[in-house]
Design a protein around this motif. Sequence first.
Motif, mmCIF file in Angstrom:
data_model
loop_
_atom_site.group_PDB
_atom_site.id
_atom_site.type_symbol
_atom_site.label_atom_id
_atom_site.label_comp_id
_atom_site.label_asym_id
_atom_site.label_seq_id
_atom_site.Cartn_x
_atom_site.Cartn_y
_atom_site.Cartn_z
ATOM 1 N N GLY A 1 -48.783 -8.540 -0.215
ATOM 2 C CA GLY A 1 -48.415 -9.569 0.067
ATOM 3 C C GLY A 1 -46.367 -9.433 0.133
ATOM 4 N N GLY A 2 -45.941 -10.447 0.797
ATOM 5 C CA GLY A 2 -44.216 -10.210 1.508
ATOM 6 C C GLY A 2 -44.915 -10.267 2.736
ATOM 7 N N ARG A 3 -43.050 -9.768 2.964
ATOM 8 C CA ARG A 3 -42.936 -9.518 4.766
ATOM 9 C C ARG A 3 -41.863 -8.607 5.034
ATOM 10 N NH1 ARG A 3 -40.204 -15.040 7.344
ATOM 11 N NH2 ARG A 3 -38.159 -14.754 5.296
ATOM 12 N N LEU A 4 -41.968 -8.335 5.627
ATOM 13 C CA LEU A 4 -40.547 -6.872 6.557
ATOM 14 C C LEU A 4 -40.073 -7.448 7.636
ATOM 15 C CD1 LEU A 4 -39.429 -4.582 6.451
ATOM 16 C CD2 LEU A 4 -41.513 -3.459 7.525
ATOM 17 N N VAL A 5 -39.342 -7.863 7.864
ATOM 18 C CA VAL A 5 -38.416 -8.648 8.722
ATOM 19 C C VAL A 5 -37.408 -7.022 9.535
ATOM 20 C CG1 VAL A 5 -37.314 -9.998 10.207
ATOM 21 C CG2 VAL A 5 -38.657 -10.692 7.956
ATOM 22 N N GLN A 6 -37.891 -6.865 11.005
ATOM 23 C CA GLN A 6 -37.404 -5.583 11.662
ATOM 24 C C GLN A 6 -37.300 -6.070 13.004
ATOM 25 O OE1 GLN A 6 -39.885 -1.833 11.425
ATOM 26 N NE2 GLN A 6 -41.494 -3.588 11.240
ATOM 27 N N LEU B 1 -31.187 -11.266 7.333
ATOM 28 C CA LEU B 1 -32.199 -11.647 8.138
ATOM 29 C C LEU B 1 -32.924 -10.837 8.713
ATOM 30 C CD1 LEU B 1 -29.842 -13.806 10.326
ATOM 31 C CD2 LEU B 1 -30.993 -14.470 8.877
ATOM 32 N N VAL B 2 -32.804 -9.184 8.084
ATOM 33 C CA VAL B 2 -33.343 -8.552 8.684
ATOM 34 C C VAL B 2 -33.975 -7.576 7.703
ATOM 35 C CG1 VAL B 2 -33.408 -6.031 9.590
ATOM 36 C CG2 VAL B 2 -33.160 -8.511 12.001
ATOM 37 N N ASP B 3 -35.412 -6.800 6.679
ATOM 38 C CA ASP B 3 -35.118 -6.172 5.560
ATOM 39 C C ASP B 3 -34.937 -4.511 5.976
ATOM 40 O OD1 ASP B 3 -35.854 -8.895 4.455
ATOM 41 O OD2 ASP B 3 -38.017 -8.523 5.091
ATOM 42 N N ILE B 4 -34.548 -4.942 6.678
ATOM 43 C CA ILE B 4 -35.098 -3.137 6.744
ATOM 44 C C ILE B 4 -34.091 -2.137 7.874
ATOM 45 C CG2 ILE B 4 -36.708 -2.093 8.385
ATOM 46 C CD1 ILE B 4 -36.979 0.001 6.446
ATOM 47 N N HIS C 1 -33.032 -4.237 -1.094
ATOM 48 C CA HIS C 1 -33.488 -3.486 -2.778
ATOM 49 C C HIS C 1 -35.047 -4.022 -2.681
ATOM 50 C CE1 HIS C 1 -33.160 -7.796 -4.721
ATOM 51 N NE2 HIS C 1 -32.339 -7.874 -3.742
ATOM 52 N N TYR C 2 -35.796 -5.146 -2.795
ATOM 53 C CA TYR C 2 -36.869 -5.517 -2.873
ATOM 54 C C TYR C 2 -37.676 -4.869 -1.774
ATOM 55 C CZ TYR C 2 -35.512 -8.516 1.020
ATOM 56 O OH TYR C 2 -34.726 -8.964 2.027
ATOM 57 N N ILE C 3 -37.759 -3.996 -0.833
ATOM 58 C CA ILE C 3 -38.277 -3.237 0.051
ATOM 59 C C ILE C 3 -38.918 -1.634 -1.128
ATOM 60 C CG2 ILE C 3 -38.972 -2.126 2.095
ATOM 61 C CD1 ILE C 3 -39.170 -5.524 1.735
ATOM 62 N N GLU C 4 -39.729 -1.293 -1.363
ATOM 63 C CA GLU C 4 -40.080 -0.128 -2.102
ATOM 64 C C GLU C 4 -40.434 0.858 -1.256
ATOM 65 O OE1 GLU C 4 -39.119 -2.265 -6.582
ATOM 66 O OE2 GLU C 4 -41.477 -1.362 -5.749
ATOM 67 N N ASN D 1 -41.950 -6.298 -3.249
ATOM 68 C CA ASN D 1 -41.672 -6.818 -5.144
ATOM 69 C C ASN D 1 -40.531 -7.319 -5.035
ATOM 70 O OD1 ASN D 1 -41.706 -6.758 -7.691
ATOM 71 N ND2 ASN D 1 -41.160 -4.099 -7.553
ATOM 72 N N PRO D 2 -41.426 -8.444 -5.132
ATOM 73 C CA PRO D 2 -40.249 -9.625 -4.836
ATOM 74 C C PRO D 2 -39.729 -9.889 -7.308
ATOM 75 C CG PRO D 2 -42.626 -10.634 -5.652
ATOM 76 C CD PRO D 2 -42.740 -8.807 -5.243
ATOM 77 N N ASP D 3 -40.284 -9.038 -7.686
ATOM 78 C CA ASP D 3 -39.318 -8.926 -8.831
ATOM 79 C C ASP D 3 -38.382 -8.114 -9.256
ATOM 80 O OD1 ASP D 3 -41.551 -10.336 -9.858
ATOM 81 O OD2 ASP D 3 -42.701 -8.757 -10.662
#
Length: 610
Positions: free
Chosen positions: A67-72, A286-289, A586-589, A607-609
């Motif tokens: 699930g979730g979204r990854l923005v690069q 706005l970008v995850d990584i 932190h939510y990207i694992e 990980n949304p939690d």
Amino acid sequence: VFIILLISAQTLVLQTLVLQTLASQSALAQTTPPPTPPTHGIVMHGTPKLAPDFDRFTYTNSRPIIGGRLVQAQLGSFDSLNPFIVRGQAAVGLRAHVFESLMVQHYDEPFALYGLLAERIETPADRTSVTFTLRKQARFSDNRPVTIEDVVFSFETLKTQGRPNHRFYYNKVQRVEFPAPRQIRFVFDKNKPDRELPMIMGLMPILPKHVYEKIDFARTSLAFPIGSGPYMVRDIDTGKQIIYERNPDYWGNSFNFARGRHNFTELRYDYYRDENAAFEAFKAGLVDIWVGRNPLRWQNGFSFPAAQDGRILKEDIANQIPAGLRGFVFNTRRPIFADKRVRRALTEVFNGAWVNKTLYANAYTRTHSYFQKSELSAYNQPADKRERKLLRGARLPTSILEKGYHAPAGDESGQNRQARRTAIKLMQDAGYELRDGIMVHRKTATPFTFEILVQTRENERLALTYRQQLARIGINIKVRFIDATQYQNRLQQFNYDMIVYNWYASLSPGNEQAFYWSSKAATQNGSRNYAGIRNKHIDRLIDALTQAKTRADFIAAARALDRLLMDGNYVVPLFHHPKQWIARWHYIEHNWRHALYGAQLDSWWANPDN
């Protein structure tokens, strides 16, 4: 008596023929490699690491969160959704997310492929052919089955209309056969052995014939593509953004090659004009990584609140792949760069020690070898008997044979006087001289000048620094910044004097080396022989690399190629990262261990939690 003698003679002749036939069959058996049984995987040298019943790839997690979204962030722009042609600038991710191959690479081995669209691969010991058996379950995203007809269509289309690397590789196939239902065999030229070809064919992207036979494949298109991969294009904003959505009905979800991978429901790539704007987007969430490229930013740019309170995590991720080669690339098709002494002179002028200290806080490592950081590198390695035999006739300096190439050290103080004196002497030997502080051709009085083409602000800054250093020996150059589309078009047509480029290197270099360095590629628009190298000894070493049967022969060929490439002064070598620098919210694992090739983002999750 006569009849008895005649029968005896006939019997003797028959026995002789039988013996000759048996001898011929024995000789044939000795020269023809025995067939090998179909298998689940193939490696370039040795045996596959994963067993036929392997559960998942070694760097994936057994229970990731789906699930979730990854923005690069992506720099530049795009104007096409066809990644297989020279025209246009294709959006990032299409090949990785939408289009699959017959086999998939496992990045915890130097070069290993396992079944994907094909469930089995079969190749004889001499690898003069390869046979694939398609999986019955394989489907395109429109639920049409992947068939042998799709494989043939992909092969023929890419061979005639695809990018130069596709044309180069696939034209080595002599014929195609169909031994059984769901099977296809590619047969190669026995007189031109190439042990990597079965693996190259295994990585061929497979296109749906029922979709692409209806269009002009060679033209750029923004039509949403159909493939068999785990993602589909959901939306685009041309040049600015592309969004992929995970296909819930992806045919491979239950197979071992997919376990622990393709975990994000949505993949989004946002395009930015430059790295500064992209980093500001990362800081704002706005970008995850963030994949670090600028060492000063990596060391000093994370003083903002999210990085200090632990919401953003920085990691130095080790990998064991070669450094590759990044540098200022001489286009030797230009007459001013045809003389090796000129290229050596301009390499001497670049003060690497000062640049690394001043621009990068000594966070980089200077590159002395295309394969640096690996056993394939010739750096500080004497050439053994195998190498010297391969290098016959190449006339390499003794220093290169004994220690490999060493880039000029430079001077941290910035003076670099001795290097400038050496450079001026080399320019004089090549027919130039200083007149009133300007380097000119001795006979024509034409000033020595050229242009460096760049498309990023980082490279512009580096090129401007180099311009200052060249000015100290009377060479005045231009630095031109252009957008990504123009830059790509200029590269494909070799329309530049000098560029900054980074050639990727793997633990199993092979046919792509011909695409980078061969004489044939030097005249093929769209190839990556950006330096225009035409050297028969390099051509021969590329052949030796692809024909090597043992690891020892392979290493010798790689090191010999390394010596020739670096000694040719085709680039001014720059620097490489000692590790992968990756920062993430932190939510990207990810899994506790990484692959031999470093971070593999397709096995990470949200990980949304957390």
